[in-house]
Scaffold this active site. Sequence first.
Site, PDB file in Angstrom:
ATOM      1  N   HIS A  78       0.769  -1.075  -0.198  1.00 13.68           N
ATOM      2  CA  HIS A  78      -0.053  -0.031  -0.088  1.00 13.68           C
ATOM      3  C   HIS A  78       0.806   1.254  -0.143  1.00 13.68           C
ATOM      4  O   HIS A  78       1.826   1.346   0.687  1.00 13.68           O
ATOM      5  CB  HIS A  78      -0.945   0.057   1.251  1.00 13.68           C
ATOM      6  CG  HIS A  78      -2.106  -0.905   0.833  1.00 13.68           C
ATOM      7  ND1 HIS A  78      -2.793  -1.670   1.960  1.00 13.68           N
ATOM      8  CD2 HIS A  78      -2.852  -1.295   0.010  1.00 13.68           C
ATOM      9  CE1 HIS A  78      -3.612  -2.328   1.521  1.00 13.68           C
ATOM     10  NE2 HIS A  78      -3.738  -2.287   0.269  1.00 13.68           N
TER      11      HIS A  78
ATOM     12  N   ASP B 143       1.241   4.104   1.378  1.00 20.90           N
ATOM     13  CA  ASP B 143       1.582   4.815   2.357  1.00 20.90           C
ATOM     14  C   ASP B 143       2.609   4.127   3.151  1.00 20.90           C
ATOM     15  O   ASP B 143       3.295   4.503   4.251  1.00 20.90           O
ATOM     16  CB  ASP B 143       0.556   5.117   3.593  1.00 20.90           C
ATOM     17  CG  ASP B 143      -0.397   3.835   3.934  1.00 20.90           C
ATOM     18  OD1 ASP B 143      -0.397   2.924   3.091  1.00 20.90           O
ATOM     19  OD2 ASP B 143      -0.829   3.722   4.889  1.00 20.90           O
ATOM     20  N   HIS B 144       3.275   2.887   2.744  1.00 22.57           N
ATOM     21  CA  HIS B 144       4.048   2.320   3.374  1.00 22.57           C
ATOM     22  C   HIS B 144       5.406   1.987   2.402  1.00 22.57           C
ATOM     23  O   HIS B 144       6.388   1.625   3.088  1.00 22.57           O
ATOM     24  CB  HIS B 144       3.842   0.734   3.686  1.00 22.57           C
ATOM     25  CG  HIS B 144       2.735   0.943   4.679  1.00 22.57           C
ATOM     26  ND1 HIS B 144       2.980   0.666   6.167  1.00 22.57           N
ATOM     27  CD2 HIS B 144       1.339   1.174   4.797  1.00 22.57           C
ATOM     28  CE1 HIS B 144       1.861   0.865   7.204  1.00 22.57           C
ATOM     29  NE2 HIS B 144       0.940   1.306   6.254  1.00 22.57           N
TER      30      HIS B 144
ATOM     31  N   HIS C 154      -3.929  -8.609   6.495  1.00 24.08           N
ATOM     32  CA  HIS C 154      -4.415  -7.450   6.014  1.00 24.08           C
ATOM     33  C   HIS C 154      -4.966  -7.652   4.527  1.00 24.08           C
ATOM     34  O   HIS C 154      -5.038  -9.059   4.352  1.00 24.08           O
ATOM     35  CB  HIS C 154      -2.906  -6.609   5.867  1.00 24.08           C
ATOM     36  CG  HIS C 154      -3.358  -5.044   5.524  1.00 24.08           C
ATOM     37  ND1 HIS C 154      -4.308  -4.301   6.386  1.00 24.08           N
ATOM     38  CD2 HIS C 154      -2.994  -4.194   4.844  1.00 24.08           C
ATOM     39  CE1 HIS C 154      -4.537  -3.050   5.693  1.00 24.08           C
ATOM     40  NE2 HIS C 154      -3.630  -3.131   4.899  1.00 24.08           N
TER      41      HIS C 154
ATOM     42  N   ASP D 230       0.466  -3.273   8.323  1.00 22.77           N
ATOM     43  CA  ASP D 230      -0.907  -3.268   9.037  1.00 22.77           C
ATOM     44  C   ASP D 230      -1.341  -4.753   9.255  1.00 22.77           C
ATOM     45  O   ASP D 230      -0.922  -5.613   8.568  1.00 22.77           O
ATOM     46  CB  ASP D 230      -1.600  -2.610   7.654  1.00 22.77           C
ATOM     47  CG  ASP D 230      -1.213  -1.173   7.456  1.00 22.77           C
ATOM     48  OD1 ASP D 230      -0.296  -0.542   8.072  1.00 22.77           O
ATOM     49  OD2 ASP D 230      -1.904  -0.376   6.711  1.00 22.77           O
TER      50      ASP D 230
ATOM     51  N   HIS E  16      -0.064   4.573  13.287  1.00 26.00           N
ATOM     52  CA  HIS E  16      -0.852   4.187  11.927  1.00 26.00           C
ATOM     53  C   HIS E  16      -2.204   4.844  12.119  1.00 26.00           C
ATOM     54  O   HIS E  16      -3.203   4.370  11.629  1.00 26.00           O
ATOM     55  CB  HIS E  16      -0.908   2.727  11.733  1.00 26.00           C
ATOM     56  CG  HIS E  16      -1.400   2.655  10.116  1.00 26.00           C
ATOM     57  ND1 HIS E  16      -2.499   2.317   9.760  1.00 26.00           N
ATOM     58  CD2 HIS E  16      -0.425   2.658   9.013  1.00 26.00           C
ATOM     59  CE1 HIS E  16      -2.650   2.140   8.600  1.00 26.00           C
ATOM     60  NE2 HIS E  16      -1.347   2.419   7.915  1.00 26.00           N
TER      61      HIS E  16
END
Lengths: 305, 305
Positions: free
Chosen positions: B64, B66-67, B142, B212, B270
């Site tokens: 993802h 954002d990582h 996840h 996550d 997070h």
Amino acid sequence: LPFSLKILGANSATPAYGRHHTAQLLNIGNHHFLIDCGEGTQERLKTYKAKTLKINQIFISHLHGDHYLGLMGLIYTMHLLKRKDDLHIFGQRGLKEIIITQLKYSESRIHYRIHFHELNPEISETLFEDEILLIKSIPLTHRIACSGFLFQEKEKPVRINKAKLPQDISLQNIIRLKNGLDILDDDGNLIYKNTELTLPPRRSRSYAFCSDTKYDASIIPYIKNIDLLYHEATFLADKEEWANLTFHSTTTQAGLIAKSAEVGKLAIGHYSARYKDLSPFLNETQQIFKNTVLAIEGETIDVED
Amino acid sequence: LPFSLKILGANSATPAYGRHHTAQLLNIGNHHFLIDCGEGTQERLKTYKAKTLKINQIFISHLHGDHYLGLMGLIYTMHLLKRKDDLHIFGQRGLKEIIITQLKYSESRIHYRIHFHELNPEISETLFEDEILLIKSIPLTHRIACSGFLFQEKEKPVRINKAKLPQDISLQNIIRLKNGLDILDDDGNLIYKNTELTLPPRRSRSYAFCSDTKYDASIIPYIKNIDLLYHEATFLADKEEWANLTFHSTTTQAGLIAKSAEVGKLAIGHYSARYKDLSPFLNETQQIFKNTVLAIEGETIDVED
């Protein structure tokens, strides 16, 4: 109507001294165009309170990281902001593959449509056109395929001179005047010449983005007499040899292009991270072309009517 | 030896309130590990004066944006900083393709070697091992393939008790002591028992990164009794249903995992961009697990000997 350029970043290669990678937001009328999208551009859009969802066209000059690495994050953020409108992305061959590959592995279904438009970096093409505006690409000379972008307002209609307008004139005749026509009676005889009741149209404004590029006079015909030119000046004048080798420009070279093209105003940027103080950039360029400004993050450069 | 975790970002999905995407710098002895690399991580490394070129291993939990969206820019910047050492990147299937595709179109030749290590998100594997340290993956639950990471110091040698050490002891016998052996004479008879001249080893410290992930008690055996656990808490407790649907965790769920695993300390992060004030995150989690801290950008969490 607004015609204004917001600088979101004007540093090259690596962020330094609080200066970020290339990104610009160009507002012409109701259009909000994003030009290049370096890493963190979404954050600058937020900082400067830009209306991110109003951006419907994004123009990416080339595939060096400092010009596009913020695009993927912006695409995700537009999704999170519940964008519905189609998004048009103009970029070199490979950009679509880069984006599609990342969307695939994230298993994200974006709630809006993205249209990719592949640039041909060898020629000047029309990329977008509507009633008021024409956008064309400009072939630039860089290490890899790279295009500049020219934004031109179309010729505007004449303006009705309200002081001279007869009170009993019909709506139909006002439309005739706006279309540049004379007013005639039913038999086709002249009543008013168009110029008697109108003022000349407002100026058609223009902006060109030329980054990254080495000094190349062949771009001059594309940018002749435009109002505002953004031309990269990665290095000071004493680094001309290095600029040539890396397909970048110096202050002096940017100034010479602006002078030859007789543009209204020159904005320089894409500063190398080696420079902390930018004032020599301005001084050197102004020695060649007086009406030069530095592109400074957060500042807006307006083009007047 | 240091064992400290620097938070470079702990926000989810989209940057908000000056909080950035996930990235952490873990310093154990001479090792500097980067865990996840959200957009703009290179800038946070600079802000917090981290030694970017000392990072030899990067662990990316999942794909993802954002990582990992800061990884490409960091790779370029390491090149510009004239990195020579090999760089090891651990990530899910697809990360290598994403990076290689971008390097290809940029036509960049990076001056150092990148080794890609593909994670198997289904199992716990040993990712790295040296004399002092073991790094393993943790299977997380996840929406897409996602791994956590467990960093464990190996059992340390006994410490020589200098106060008890005979003055005439040979270097060879000191090495025997360090290896946990007794001191014998030439005939093999006991002179000193090891415990007479040594102190117990220092504690072996451990840290796990779990983000996550939805609430999943099956990770507990991997993190049992560790010193420090970073567990995501994207939402407050009242959003448990939404957390389950999006495969994220709440404050309460993070606290329950820490409690069941009997960890020393829990750091949560997070945070969803919907929350401005983070104090309810701390309050809610501490109701379940007292020794909880908020992961706050720029702050360092030390694990004591």
